[in-house]
Scaffold this active site. Structure first.
Site, short mmCIF file in Angstrom:
data_model
loop_
_atom_site.label_atom_id
_atom_site.label_comp_id
_atom_site.label_asym_id
_atom_site.label_seq_id
_atom_site.Cartn_x
_atom_site.Cartn_y
_atom_site.Cartn_z
CG ASP A 167 -4.45 16.40 -61.51
OD1 ASP A 167 -6.25 16.68 -60.23
OD2 ASP A 167 -4.69 15.59 -62.00
CE LYS A 235 -1.31 14.27 -62.98
NZ LYS A 235 -2.04 14.94 -63.56
CE LYS A 271 -4.67 12.23 -63.20
NZ LYS A 271 -4.83 13.38 -63.53
#
Length: 335
Positions: A167, A235, A271
């Site tokens: 991430d 995300k 996400k």
């Protein structure tokens, strides 16, 4: 789970842009995308948020939420023991109910990856197969304020330690000042750093930190840019700023993913992270996903919840369905 090929992603970007992904070409492309109708977007999100799920479907929804959670601990005080405790909960969320599914992944800082991998043991693997991935935040999370060399080393170290997913955070300062080529190049370079010696690759989630992007137009442009540069997921947030995931922002990102899929055939994950704490809220996201990109996206390699406290509320709701009364917080573990 493995990420898409960097070469394929770059070639696709060149084909979409019609030229090299430099500042001028990217600015022309990104600013040519139609602006966001903020009122319309928020009305759509509000409407989706009012959809109800029948009691017969609630058990399915609660189980699916669990299967899509990245159970997270990202604190400066994290210890190997806390990570092992988190992994234990990821494997067995509710010891009193063996039918409870496992979460998709545990998400930790890079230096905690070896402890997560070790604690998972045989349970470590692809969540689409009922196993649990290890996700690591990297690239000077959460600020992203570091040299590219440090960001790449951060990423490579986590992958070498066994991280299945990375991430990363984009350089919001570069994006907001119009240095789109720099942001593209950094994402592409991090994508390359996700490669393993055997040719496979860790999946790359690109964190936009939408609360710092200010406008919906910026969120849409950053989403397109991240996908063009090879991100496997987009995300919303780090969870470290006051404005984290919201339903309108997630809806907007899902619309980008839908449009990308229609244009290229490639499926990109989404996400939302930060601020999603209750089953009621999470169900709204499930409905939004199903209505925007289809139920096919409700699987771990295409949708995740980044959360630390959501799981406990879902477990309490599951217990309520089976016992017909609410359990107190003492009936679930803290970690």
């Amino acid at each position: 789970m493995t990420g898409t090929s960097l070469i394929t992603a770059r070639e696709r970007a060149l084909a979409v842009l019609g030229g090299e992904p430099d500042d001028a070409t990217l600015r022309r492309y990104l600013h040519g995308i139609p602006g966001v109708d903020a009122v319309g977007l928020e009305q759509r999100a509000a409407g989706l948020g009012t959809r109800s799920i029948k009691t017969t479907s609630k058990q399915w929804a609660l189980d699916r939420i669990i299967e899509l959670i990245d159970l997270t601990t990202l604190e400066g005080a994290d210890t190997p023991g806390k990570v092992r405790s988190l992994v234990a909960k990821a494997i067995t969320p509710d010891p009193a109910d063996p039918t409870t599914p496992r979460v998709a992944a545990v998400c930790v800082y890079g230096d905690m990856v070896p402890y997560a991998v070790d604690a998972l043991g045989a349970a470590h693997g692809d969540p689409d197969d009922g196993l649990i991935s290890v996700a690591a935040v990297a690239t000077a999370f959460p600020s992203g304020r570091a040299s590219l060399e440090i960001k790449l080393a951060d990423t490579a170290e986590a992958v070498a330690a066994g991280a299945d997913e990375i991430d990363m955070v984009i350089d919001r300062g570069a994006f907001l000042s119009g240095r789109y080529g720099l942001v593209f190049d950094q994402i592409a370079a991090v994508k390359e750093a996700c490669r393993r010696p055997d040719g496979t690759s860790a999946s790359l989630k690109v964190i936009l930190e939408t609360g710092e992007l200010v406008t919906y137009d910026n969120v849409r442009r950053a989403s397109w840019l991240s996908i063009l540069a090879g991100g496997d997921f987009i995300k919303t947030s780090t969870g470290k700023v006051p404005s984290a995931a919201t339903l309108p922002v997630t809806l907007l990102m899902l619309e980008v993913v839908r449009d990308w899929h229609l244009a290229t055939g490639q499926r990109i994950g989404v996400k939302p992270a930060g601020g999603i704490r209750t089953s009621k809220d999470a169900i709204k996201y499930l409905v939004t996903v199903a209505e925007t990109v289809g139920e096919d996206w409700l699987q771990p390699h295409l949708f995740r919840f980044g959360a630390s406290s959501l799981l406990n509320d879902v477990l309490l709701q599951r217990q309520k369905l089976s016992t017909s009364h609410y359990s107190g917080p003492d009936y679930v573990t803290i970690d």
